[in-house]
Design an enzyme around this catalytic site. Structure first.
Site, mmCIF file in Angstrom:
data_model
loop_
_atom_site.group_PDB
_atom_site.id
_atom_site.type_symbol
_atom_site.label_atom_id
_atom_site.label_comp_id
_atom_site.label_asym_id
_atom_site.label_seq_id
_atom_site.Cartn_x
_atom_site.Cartn_y
_atom_site.Cartn_z
ATOM 1 N N CYS A 174 0.832 -1.209 0.000
ATOM 2 C CA CYS A 174 0.000 0.000 0.000
ATOM 3 C C CYS A 174 0.866 1.258 0.000
ATOM 4 C CB CYS A 174 -0.914 -0.037 1.230
ATOM 5 S SG CYS A 174 -1.821 1.489 1.520
ATOM 6 N N CYS A 222 0.087 3.789 2.797
ATOM 7 C CA CYS A 222 0.594 3.278 4.082
ATOM 8 C C CYS A 222 2.068 3.615 4.237
ATOM 9 C CB CYS A 222 0.408 1.764 4.173
ATOM 10 S SG CYS A 222 -1.308 1.224 4.117
#
Length: 181
Positions: free
Chosen positions: A103, A106
């Protein structure tokens, strides 16, 4: 700053190793010129067996770079359950940071959460990789459908949630939780 997040169902469809065809990988290489190697990984010799899983196991090592950080990397689904139960039973403050190595948002918010965990040492931050085996049902029960997701606990109760990599909201939520202690 725009809210950034990764939706699990759209970006990472569930593929079981049994349903993935291992014969598709060699066919791809037949269409490439022999000198071209689009991957930074070395080309496997033709006599080598093809890799069995569709998505090879990635190292799930997370670490915080800050020395005084209170970030705890959750290593298994069982330890996640016991930590969550302990936070709820003992009425502890905590932040659960749900993330994934694939991600982008993230990875973008990771330095900030590490800095905040150092800035507020009385609030433990539990970093949970959503791809851990055995965690899918627990995440569904907690309504974690996108990453990054942050759950804030005060006195054992979930008091807040942030979905996405929103730095301002994260800073405000951590400060508010700190003030409640």
């Amino acid at each position: 700053m725009a809210r950034r997040l990764c939706r699990l169902s759209r970006l990472f469809p569930l593929v079981s190793p049994a349903s993935a065809s291992t014969s598709a990988a060699p066919k791809l290489h037949h269409h490439l010129p022999s000198a071209a190697n689009p991957s930074p990984a070395p080309r496997l010799p033709s006599s080598a067996p093809s890799p069995s899983p569709a998505f090879p196991s990635l190292s799930r090592l997370f670490s915080s770079s800050a020395g005084g950080s209170t970030m705890v990397v959750v290593g298994s689904a069982d330890s996640f359950s016991s930590i969550l139960n302990k936070v709820q039973d003992e009425k502890l403050p905590a932040v659960f940071y749900y993330t994934a190595v694939w991600c982008g948002p993230c990875r973008a918010i990771a330095p900030l959460i590490s800095k905040l965990s150092t800035q507020y040492p009385s609030i433990p931050v539990y970093k949970v990789d959503i791809d851990m085996e055995g965690l899918t049902n627990k995440l569904g029960g907690l309504k974690v459908y996108s990453v990054p997701t942050f759950h804030f606990y005060h006195k054992g109760e979930k008091t807040g949630e942030i979905v996405g990599a929103d730095a301002k909201k994260l800073e405000v939520a951590m400060e508010n939780l700190h003030k409640q202690l």
